[in-house]
Design an enzyme around this catalytic site. Structure first.
Site, PDB file in Angstrom:
ATOM      1  N   SER A 102     -58.104  -0.505  59.008  1.00 60.51           N
ATOM      2  CA  SER A 102     -57.863  -0.410  57.562  1.00 60.51           C
ATOM      3  C   SER A 102     -58.843  -1.363  56.911  1.00 60.51           C
ATOM      4  O   SER A 102     -59.382  -2.273  57.567  1.00 60.51           O
ATOM      5  CB  SER A 102     -56.434  -0.868  57.260  1.00 60.51           C
ATOM      6  OG  SER A 102     -56.261  -1.114  55.875  1.00 60.51           O
TER       7      SER A 102
ATOM      8  N   TYR B 173     -48.907  -6.213  58.157  1.00 58.44           N
ATOM      9  CA  TYR B 173     -49.922  -5.150  58.205  1.00 58.44           C
ATOM     10  C   TYR B 173     -51.316  -5.763  58.335  1.00 58.44           C
ATOM     11  O   TYR B 173     -52.120  -5.369  59.187  1.00 58.44           O
ATOM     12  CB  TYR B 173     -49.809  -4.302  56.929  1.00 58.44           C
ATOM     13  CG  TYR B 173     -50.636  -3.046  56.922  1.00 58.44           C
ATOM     14  CD1 TYR B 173     -50.116  -1.845  57.415  1.00 58.44           C
ATOM     15  CD2 TYR B 173     -51.933  -3.031  56.419  1.00 58.44           C
ATOM     16  CE1 TYR B 173     -50.877  -0.669  57.396  1.00 58.44           C
ATOM     17  CE2 TYR B 173     -52.691  -1.875  56.403  1.00 58.44           C
ATOM     18  CZ  TYR B 173     -52.160  -0.689  56.890  1.00 58.44           C
ATOM     19  OH  TYR B 173     -52.917   0.460  56.875  1.00 58.44           O
TER      20      TYR B 173
HETATM   21  P1  NAD Z   1     -48.425   8.453  57.569  1.00 56.92           P
HETATM   22  O1  NAD Z   1     -47.162   7.743  57.272  1.00 56.92           O
HETATM   23  O2  NAD Z   1     -48.776   9.702  56.837  1.00 56.92           O
HETATM   24  O3  NAD Z   1     -48.529   8.777  59.127  1.00 56.92           O
HETATM   25  C1  NAD Z   1     -48.231   7.804  60.106  1.00 56.92           C
HETATM   26  C2  NAD Z   1     -47.681   8.506  61.320  1.00 56.92           C
HETATM   27  O4  NAD Z   1     -47.390   7.500  62.315  1.00 56.92           O
HETATM   28  C3  NAD Z   1     -46.367   9.255  61.020  1.00 56.92           C
HETATM   29  O5  NAD Z   1     -46.416  10.575  61.513  1.00 56.92           O
HETATM   30  C4  NAD Z   1     -45.327   8.409  61.740  1.00 56.92           C
HETATM   31  O6  NAD Z   1     -44.210   9.167  62.205  1.00 56.92           O
HETATM   32  C5  NAD Z   1     -46.136   7.824  62.880  1.00 56.92           C
HETATM   33  N1  NAD Z   1     -45.470   6.634  63.424  1.00 56.92           N
HETATM   34  C6  NAD Z   1     -44.991   5.576  62.724  1.00 56.92           C
HETATM   35  N2  NAD Z   1     -44.352   4.741  63.553  1.00 56.92           N
HETATM   36  C7  NAD Z   1     -44.443   5.270  64.789  1.00 56.92           C
HETATM   37  C8  NAD Z   1     -43.963   4.872  66.061  1.00 56.92           C
HETATM   38  N3  NAD Z   1     -43.211   3.769  66.220  1.00 56.92           N
HETATM   39  N4  NAD Z   1     -44.245   5.646  67.132  1.00 56.92           N
HETATM   40  C9  NAD Z   1     -44.953   6.804  66.979  1.00 56.92           C
HETATM   41  N5  NAD Z   1     -45.414   7.242  65.800  1.00 56.92           N
HETATM   42  C10 NAD Z   1     -45.158   6.477  64.717  1.00 56.92           C
HETATM   43  O7  NAD Z   1     -49.569   7.343  57.361  1.00 56.92           O
HETATM   44  P2  NAD Z   1     -51.165   7.445  57.319  1.00 56.92           P
HETATM   45  O8  NAD Z   1     -51.582   6.972  56.003  1.00 56.92           O
HETATM   46  O9  NAD Z   1     -51.651   8.724  57.845  1.00 56.92           O
HETATM   47  O10 NAD Z   1     -51.518   6.278  58.356  1.00 56.92           O
HETATM   48  C11 NAD Z   1     -52.113   6.521  59.613  1.00 56.92           C
HETATM   49  C12 NAD Z   1     -52.884   5.263  60.021  1.00 56.92           C
HETATM   50  O11 NAD Z   1     -53.925   5.019  59.064  1.00 56.92           O
HETATM   51  C13 NAD Z   1     -52.022   4.009  60.037  1.00 56.92           C
HETATM   52  O12 NAD Z   1     -52.394   3.199  61.156  1.00 56.92           O
HETATM   53  C14 NAD Z   1     -52.403   3.311  58.758  1.00 56.92           C
HETATM   54  O13 NAD Z   1     -52.229   1.924  58.837  1.00 56.92           O
HETATM   55  C15 NAD Z   1     -53.865   3.684  58.658  1.00 56.92           C
HETATM   56  N6  NAD Z   1     -54.416   3.572  57.311  1.00 56.92           N
HETATM   57  C16 NAD Z   1     -53.911   4.313  56.291  1.00 56.92           C
HETATM   58  C17 NAD Z   1     -54.460   4.162  55.036  1.00 56.92           C
HETATM   59  C18 NAD Z   1     -53.960   4.933  53.857  1.00 56.92           C
HETATM   60  O14 NAD Z   1     -54.332   4.597  52.739  1.00 56.92           O
HETATM   61  N7  NAD Z   1     -53.164   5.953  54.024  1.00 56.92           N
HETATM   62  C19 NAD Z   1     -55.521   3.265  54.820  1.00 56.92           C
HETATM   63  C20 NAD Z   1     -55.994   2.544  55.887  1.00 56.92           C
HETATM   64  C21 NAD Z   1     -55.452   2.690  57.133  1.00 56.92           C
END
Ligand code: NAD
Length: 252
Positions: free
Chosen positions: A134, A147
């Site tokens: 991130s 985080y």
């Molecule tokens: P999201 O909530 O849409 O998807 C996250 C997924 O991870 C979900 O399907 C959830 O069920 C799964 N998950 C959560 N806890 C879990 C566990 N204990 N075991 C197995 N699966 C689990 O979120 P996203 O935005 O797609 O995030 C995905 C990754 O991208 C994350 O690591 C997040 O930190 C990172 N990220 C997101 C953003 C953003 O702005 N959306 C920015 C930077 C980084």
């Protein structure tokens, strides 16, 4: 050559789902993992992939996931450590259980999966590990202690694994997006409004996009294309990198 096999965690939603869609279209064999069983299984059916339910906060689930992935396909060429979650709270109120879960899912699980899949990648002389970090692996924001700590730690793991993997044809990189339009961000808007004392519609403009030059949320497919490139042979010399997809946030 048979298609390469990729294990993607957190593939039921958001960025993991977008990466799974891009990789399915590009012809990879996919193993998808998520906590959300019914959503994950539905995505896997749609993409002609295999689904393995796992709670990555648990050591035994991480091991079972890797055992099943290796059993199912003989080898895993690509690991995308993507599963994640967010908690927004001032430090003084940050609960132990939230701290522990965020660190377990976003730092310890990527380490465990890397450790378990490493020997087979090493033996085959080729591997790609993509850690979904991130912008919060590079800079901090208030009220996100766990985080930010997990993502900074994940970048440390990325760099260490990259140094160990180079001689074995394994590259390890971190993608560092700013705010992407996914459920994780959509769910955070109400929390951010509460801790910053703003209306929800002000949160995107005044908090999320304030440091960025490109004033819009990033689309998941944009990040997925970078992941796809990192899996290619053309990216063989990119390793140990923290690649921002941040609309210019870290340019200042
Ligand atoms: P999201 O909530 O849409 O998807 C996250 C997924 O991870 C979900 O399907 C959830 O069920 C799964 N998950 C959560 N806890 C879990 C566990 N204990 N075991 C197995 N699966 C689990 O979120 P996203 O935005 O797609 O995030 C995905 C990754 O991208 C994350 O690591 C997040 O930190 C990172 N990220 C997101 C953003 C953003 O702005 N959306 C920015 C930077 C980084």
């Amino acid at each position: 050559m048979p298609p390469r096999t990729a294990l993607i965690t957190g593939a039921a939603s958001g960025l993991g789902l977008a990466i799974a869609e891009a990789m399915a279209e590009a012809g990879y064999r996919l193993l998808l993992a998520d906590l959300e069983q019914s959503d994950g299984a539905a995505v896997a059916r749609r993409l002609d992939a295999s689904f393995i339910a796992a709670d990555l906060a648990r050591a035994d689930d991480c091991q079972r996931l890797c055992d099943r992935a290796l059993e199912a396909s003989g080898r895993v060429d690509i690991l995308v450590n993507n599963a994640g979650l967010q908690r927004v709270s001032p430090i003084e109120d940050f609960a132990d259980e939230d701290w522990e879960r965020l660190i377990a899912v976003m730092l310890t699980a990527p380490f465990r999966l890397t450790r378990s899949l490493w020997p087979a990648m090493k033996a085959s002389g080729w591997g790609r590990i993509i850690n979904m970090a991130s912008i919060h692996a590079l800079v901090a924001s208030p009220h996100k202690a766990a985080y930010v700590a997990a993502k900074h730690g994940l970048l440390g793991l990325t760099r260490t694994a990259a140094l160990e993997g180079g001689e074995h044809g394994i590259t390890v990189n971190a993608i560092c997006p700013a705010y992407v339009r996914t459920p994780l961000v959509e769910n955070q808007i109400a929390d951010q409004a509460r801790v910053h004392g703003l209306a929800e519609d002000e949160v995107v403009e005044k908090i999320m996009l304030a440091p960025a030059a490109v004033k819009r949320l990033i689309e998941p497919a944009e990040v997925a294309q970078l992941a796809l490139f990192l899996c290619s042979d053309a990216a063989a010399s990119i390793s140990g990198a923290a690649l921002p997809v941040d609309g210019g946030w870290t340019a200042r």
